[in-house]
Design a protein around this motif. Sequence first.
Motif, PDB file in Angstrom:
ATOM      1  N   ALA A  39      61.621  55.300  66.218  1.00 49.08           N
ATOM      2  CA  ALA A  39      60.762  54.902  67.338  1.00 49.08           C
ATOM      3  C   ALA A  39      59.829  53.778  66.904  1.00 49.08           C
ATOM      4  O   ALA A  39      59.679  53.491  65.716  1.00 49.08           O
ATOM      5  CB  ALA A  39      59.959  56.105  67.828  1.00 49.08           C
ATOM      6  N   ALA A  40      59.192  53.158  67.870  1.00 47.56           N
ATOM      7  CA  ALA A  40      58.284  52.038  67.599  1.00 47.56           C
ATOM      8  C   ALA A  40      57.163  52.429  66.647  1.00 47.56           C
ATOM      9  O   ALA A  40      56.700  51.605  65.853  1.00 47.56           O
ATOM     10  CB  ALA A  40      57.705  51.511  68.907  1.00 47.56           C
ATOM     11  N   ASP A  41      56.763  53.707  66.679  1.00 51.30           N
ATOM     12  CA  ASP A  41      55.684  54.145  65.792  1.00 51.30           C
ATOM     13  C   ASP A  41      56.182  54.602  64.422  1.00 51.30           C
ATOM     14  O   ASP A  41      55.422  55.104  63.612  1.00 51.30           O
ATOM     15  CB  ASP A  41      54.859  55.252  66.450  1.00 51.30           C
TER      16      ASP A  41
END
Length: 160
Positions: A39-41
């Motif tokens: 994920a982006a995080d």
Amino acid sequence: MTNPQVALGPRTREQRLADTLAMLRTPARDAWVATASVAADGTAAPYLVPLSLAWIDDRVVLALDATSRTGRSLLASGTARLSLGGTRDVVMIDAVLERSVRVVEAPEELAEGYAAQADWDPRPGGEHDLYLVLRPRRVQAWREVDELAGRVLMRDGAWL
């Protein structure tokens, strides 16, 4: 309710393999396909989706939109886990992506084979549709606890 197969006792490796191949060759068979991405995080982003499959030349063939979450994850990671059957008669497949083929460019034998077994034809679909050909690396099959000990039928891509 108990599984009527339990009364028969655990299957032999040969019977499990025959049952597994019969399940894979069943027309209109669906599988749960698990993939994961980052994920982006930076956390893991697992994803699970039901898809139709075809078993062609000892490979699992899926058809999907390359821009879908599953398509993007599978193309990026090159791996998937598939599950067929219910919890009391399950086949688990760990597979690697061998190749992807745009549906509009697919060889006739791949397209026809998929359409015949999956019971639907993705060829009239969108421009991003792909056939993903997955090579099984590990296959497990079991019905109940008494079959857990011998559940691995394929290891490192070779039937045992």
